[in-house]
Design a protein around this motif. Structure first.
Motif, PDB file in Angstrom:
ATOM      1  N   UNK A  10       0.806  -1.179   0.038  1.00  4.74           N
ATOM      2  CA  UNK A  10      -0.056   0.012  -0.092  1.00  4.74           C
ATOM      3  C   UNK A  10       0.758   1.175   0.003  1.00  4.74           C
ATOM      4  N   UNK A  11       1.888   1.245   0.563  1.00  4.51           N
ATOM      5  CA  UNK A  11       2.948   2.297   0.726  1.00  4.51           C
ATOM      6  C   UNK A  11       3.459   2.698  -0.790  1.00  4.51           C
ATOM      7  N   UNK A  72      -9.408   5.542   0.191  1.00  2.00           N
ATOM      8  CA  UNK A  72     -10.380   4.673  -0.261  1.00  2.00           C
ATOM      9  C   UNK A  72     -10.006   3.722  -1.463  1.00  2.00           C
ATOM     10  N   UNK A  74      -7.122   2.635  -1.406  1.00  7.31           N
ATOM     11  CA  UNK A  74      -6.099   1.528  -0.632  1.00  7.31           C
ATOM     12  C   UNK A  74      -6.967   0.187  -0.320  1.00  7.31           C
ATOM     13  N   UNK A  75      -8.598   0.522  -0.496  1.00 10.66           N
ATOM     14  CA  UNK A  75      -9.368  -0.606  -0.307  1.00 10.66           C
ATOM     15  C   UNK A  75      -9.081  -1.933  -1.428  1.00 10.66           C
ATOM     16  N   UNK A  76      -8.698  -1.579  -2.589  1.00  5.86           N
ATOM     17  CA  UNK A  76      -8.540  -2.418  -3.661  1.00  5.86           C
ATOM     18  C   UNK A  76      -6.969  -2.212  -4.419  1.00  5.86           C
ATOM     19  N   UNK A  77      -6.335  -1.337  -4.004  1.00  3.35           N
ATOM     20  CA  UNK A  77      -4.972  -0.849  -4.710  1.00  3.35           C
ATOM     21  C   UNK A  77      -3.651  -1.046  -3.784  1.00  3.35           C
ATOM     22  N   UNK A  78      -2.827  -0.978  -4.277  1.00  3.31           N
ATOM     23  CA  UNK A  78      -2.269  -1.261  -5.560  1.00  3.31           C
ATOM     24  C   UNK A  78      -2.946  -2.680  -6.231  1.00  3.31           C
ATOM     25  N   UNK A 106     -14.006  -3.568  -5.579  1.00  9.08           N
ATOM     26  CA  UNK A 106     -15.659  -3.953  -5.292  1.00  9.08           C
ATOM     27  C   UNK A 106     -16.674  -3.743  -6.222  1.00  9.08           C
ATOM     28  N   UNK A 145     -20.891   3.333  -5.580  1.00  4.96           N
ATOM     29  CA  UNK A 145     -19.910   3.015  -4.701  1.00  4.96           C
ATOM     30  C   UNK A 145     -19.208   4.097  -4.159  1.00  4.96           C
ATOM     31  N   UNK A 148     -21.606   6.921  -2.441  1.00  2.20           N
ATOM     32  CA  UNK A 148     -21.888   6.487  -0.960  1.00  2.20           C
ATOM     33  C   UNK A 148     -20.695   6.442  -0.063  1.00  2.20           C
ATOM     34  N   UNK A 149     -19.571   6.467  -0.597  1.00  7.39           N
ATOM     35  CA  UNK A 149     -18.479   6.734   0.593  1.00  7.39           C
ATOM     36  C   UNK A 149     -18.275   8.061   0.903  1.00  7.39           C
ATOM     37  N   UNK A 176     -25.317  -0.177  -3.032  1.00  5.05           N
ATOM     38  CA  UNK A 176     -24.430   0.930  -2.529  1.00  5.05           C
ATOM     39  C   UNK A 176     -25.460   2.185  -2.357  1.00  5.05           C
ATOM     40  N   UNK A 177     -26.769   2.120  -2.536  1.00  3.71           N
ATOM     41  CA  UNK A 177     -27.601   3.149  -2.048  1.00  3.71           C
ATOM     42  C   UNK A 177     -28.019   4.191  -3.438  1.00  3.71           C
TER      43      UNK A 177
ATOM     44  N   UNK B   5      -4.843  -2.993   4.214  1.00  4.22           N
ATOM     45  CA  UNK B   5      -4.707  -4.429   3.560  1.00  4.22           C
ATOM     46  C   UNK B   5      -3.308  -5.044   4.264  1.00  4.22           C
ATOM     47  N   UNK B  86     -13.013   1.382   8.005  1.00  3.28           N
ATOM     48  CA  UNK B  86     -14.149   2.434   7.718  1.00  3.28           C
ATOM     49  C   UNK B  86     -15.497   1.717   8.426  1.00  3.28           C
TER      50      UNK B  86
END
Lengths: 450, 450
Positions: A10-11, A72, A74-78, A106, A145, A148-149, A176-177, B5, B86
């Protein structure tokens, strides 16, 4: 041990987006109004927040990614870069094949990379609601998505044919609304016009854009968002190429050729722009956009000023276009059914920096199934275009005993597209006839720029 | 910077599975034949290969993972461990919440972890075809993926209600080359019997198991595979817990409580067994299986010998059971609709090492939607059970101002379950009435062991 995935921590998530405008030999042509004059920032301000308008015209090479956006992402990246060793073995090619997998987000595609940034800049501008259009539903789910965030309401105009073929992307938007409507609707003048012309209209990205823009322009608290085409969208997607460069460096490799599926251009720009400086410096690298032969914007369109939508609400953009009222056949790669293309991608193609090829639908599914049997992941139909081109290239390498390095973007998974695979397996899927006549008519109808 | 993560490099993929049998205070009860005598390896050899039978009864603590299995696991493993920052913020809890995400596999769940190993051991035993049953379709797609990777034919008996509710998992099975049939079929005696009893039979995991076992037992070139319950399946899933331990070590943390959804027990065993030695050594850690209240095997069943299938073709297994002819209501977490439970999980629950709770359907969807709005990922209905328990625990921590560390397995994504979310949003989804009468009848019908 031989690596399958090349991961980044992540860094190592990029801290800045790369803005290709800084490095273009000629500056991009301005967006024009119907009067033929450049559109002012104030006019665009009716539907976009200041942060994104600045990015749209910025000439700064590196633009910092706000920490709230990065947190945000970072929830799936890198995202992982894969070496397709099993596919290489099955093809018996001496080529090395890498793919950057964006389906782990997501929403299952690369689209959230820009959706998060767009929601952020709208939020800090005090906007409460976002509108957008969506084809296959990938962008619609991404903006739902992201909205919503950041606590924003989202309304999605979804191309009717996709709304019906892909009910589960709708459900995801709702989870996700977000609110999702089949376009054309009777809520907007653009929608009503389309239904008057053809009560059974299956919709198109162009019509849906018109609806979303019209609503955003008419409400103070509402802005419009777009999942491709515009400069700021491609800017946000450069995290893909920036990460990929780092990942290839880790294994001491560099691509001879890059393929990306091309609809509006966000995959192409996102992956390829960060490699352009090398090419300009003399590095031999081919950058190839892959589009569907039934919607061959780059390979068969004209480089001209045209509207981004079908009705003519957006500014005029200098781009490759099949004509704003061209209605592409209902292929399953809904995300590639767009009459135009990003101005930046168009310009670079026009200048001979990028290449483009068009491939027929059946061949893309054939390659997608081969890929999923080799590598596991079932790809989205859009991604199958890049896969097909990469497999073709790997087979050419086999014929010529060339150990090239091939890279492509696997832009999304196909878990919401299984009905399309069903049709392919049952033999119902065909190569759409090339719509020559409709195309010529649409091209004759290009706007005259004064 | 605060981590979202925690990743492991491929080189950190476990080299050995952890076999909990080596550390059980009392040895597991043997599987029995209808005559009340322990089943011989030869008898089981009709449907399982030697490699898996050895693992089923092995008392060796660490069993090496073959490199051919690891090379395929590396397509998606090690899987990420997430800190749910979150979600924590939205709940306002002082607790730390971690989740191990298994939805990134090509099939979208943890199931391929065992499918790949099972296909491998069948392949090296010269087997050509595999049969299996599937509920929600997660196991069926996993074994189709794995069979394809080793060149084995796969036939999947899919519980009819799921076959109809979840057409796209079918398509996925077919994409990887597997064959899928709605169970009960007329191809097997077990299927014909079920249809004779009820021509509109919607199927159950029990009936589908009977069909798959019957076919495998009657063909020399064909073996049976199972996605849960058996010792070797739980063994293969221990990569989940082993990776999680390493990941938590990297951030200097350790769980106070672990939740996993519990159907046949492969999630529970896979995540929790690698933490048992610590518990035995006096570490305070709670290990909690979460099951649906409409199929409450551990919390309301009996600890007794029973068949694994509904007809009585399998050996008798000492386990918690609701009775082999108990037909659970058609809840959306199809993977948790099983009358029995893993013998190992049952024994550890019986001995008070594991705990169990049962939660109602509506609450699990409510928690799943809350989770997806917070963390992005839309979870499978099975996974929502663990999520619900984790959120409840985090809220208890808030009341008591306790900074506990909560860990759960997010066993799969919900991209194939959006129709269930649709029903939840439309208000059609209900908490199934607790099937007291059917349960009592099924319990009265438990086999008498001589």
């Amino acid at each position: 041990m031989s690596n399958t995935k090349i991961l980044l921590d992540e860094s190592e998530l990029p801290t800045h987006w790369y803005n290709v405008i800084a490095d273009l030999p000629t500056p991009p042509a301005p967006y024009l109004g119907a009067d033929g004059q450049p559109v002012s920032p104030e006019q665009l301000g009716a539907i976009f927040p200041p942060g994104l308008l600045e990015q749209e015209i910025s000439t700064q090479r590196w633009i910092e990614i706000p920490e709230k956006v990065r947190s945000i992402l970072r929830l799936w990246r890198p995202s992982p870069l894969y070496r397709a060793r099993r596919l290489e073995a099955i093809l018996g090619t001496p080529a090395k094949i890498y793919y950057k997998y964006e389906g782990g987000s997501p929403a299952g595609s690369h689209k959230p990379n820009s959706a998060v940034a767009q929601a952020y800049y709208n939020k800090i501008a005090g906007i409460k609601r976002l509108t957008t259009e969506t084809g296959a539903g990938q962008w619609g789910s991404a903006i739902s998505l992201a909205g919503n965030m950041f606590g924003l309401e989202v309304r999605v105009y979804m191309v009717k044919v996709s709304y019906e073929q892909k009910p589960f992307r709708r459900s995801m938007i709702q989870t996700w609304g977000g609110e999702v409507l089949p376009s054309p609707t009777t809520l907007t003048a653009a929608g009503r016009q389309a239904l008057e012309n053809d009560p059974n209209c299956q919709g198109s990205l162009g019509i849906a854009i018109s609806e979303a823009v019209e609503e955003a322009a008419s409400r103070q608290d509402t802005n419009y968002t777009l999942g491709s085409v515009l400069n700021h969208v491609l800017l946000h997607q450069t995290v893909i190429g920036l990460e990929t460069r780092k990942q290839l460096e880790k294994v001491g490799d560099y691509p001879d050729v890059i393929f990306a599926p091309c609809g509006g251009g966000s995959n192409v720009g996102g992956m390829m722009f960060p490699f352009l400086a090398d090419k300009a410096a003399g590095k031999e690298i081919r950058l190839v956009a892959v589009e569907p032969s039934s919607c061959p914007t780059l390979t068969r369109g004209e480089y001209a000023y045209d509207y981004g939508d079908s009705v003519g609400l957006t500014p005029l953009i200098q781009m490759y276009t099949l004509g704003h009222d061209f209605m592409p056949p209902g292929i399953h790669a809904g995300g590639l059914r767009y009459h135009g293309d990003s101005a930046l991608v168009s310009q670079l193609y026009h200048e001979g920096v990028l290449e483009a090829i068009a491939v027929p639908q059946l061949a893309t599914f054939e390659s997608g199934v081969m890929f999923s049997k080799a590598e596991g992941i079932v790809p989205a139909p859009e991604s199958n275009h890049a896969i097909h081109a990469a497999i073709d290239e790997a087979l050419r390498c086999k014929e010529r005993s060339e150990g090239k390095t091939i890279l492509f973007t696997l832009s999304g998974h196909g878990h919401f597209d299984m009905a399309s695979y069903d049709r392919y397996f049952s033999g119902e899927l065909t190569d759409q006839a090339y719509p020559e006549e409709a195309l010529q008519a649409a091209l004759r109808n290009l706007p005259q720029v004064k």
